[in-house]
Design an enzyme around this catalytic site. Sequence first.
Site: not given
Length: 226
Positions: A80, A82-84, A145-146, A157, A175
């Site tokens: 779903n 996510t943040y980076h 993780i995705g 990753g 997520c």
Amino acid sequence: MRTCYVIQFDNPVTYANGLKLQKQAFDIVRSGRADGILLMLQHSPVFTIGSNGGVENLLVQPDVLSSMGIEICYTSRGGNITYHGPGQLVVYPIMNLNSFVKDTHWYLRQLETAVIKSLEAFGLEGKRKEKYTGVWIGDNKIAAIGVHVKKWITMHGLSLNLHVNKEHFGLINPCGIVEFGVASLNEYCETVEDQMIINKVRDTFGDIFDMRLIQKDAFFLGEQIL
């Protein structure tokens, strides 16, 4: 022994450039020149929406994100939204599972194990949580993780929160999970330097996947995009 090349990027990488780096690594692994390539980096602020969707878990309007300098990108990885961002280690293992185990579930568990064993080195107990992919400290998620697998070669990753801006996570349901929180390593280990963690994660990957690790610079990937 299987060979994996490790490339670390010291400056934040945009998500678009991160995808290009993965494509370059994918082509090298597919050609048989390596069993794996480990890209280790941090991204400039971005929300990514995976193949399972996630727009409904964005809690603010896109123009608000634009004013904050946060991008929105759609991606082929599983999962779903996510943040980076800075303060978060992103690891993209581009691995030829034909040389390991051709099982996506096995691979996901290996990624979780890499994080769990890395955290152990700093006195932290990372755990899995039933029904959710990732690694948790208590009820707070410290690693997401995705992945995406094509011709048994992996892309995308994991991300491990080191000293990430948790206020940015507050702009989404990470997520798609609303009942649990988000953890960052600096909440538990204030004095641990980023490079110590990066080195531990790198070495743990080598151990878990039984690979000889060889450090390379970005020129190994070919055409420079940064």
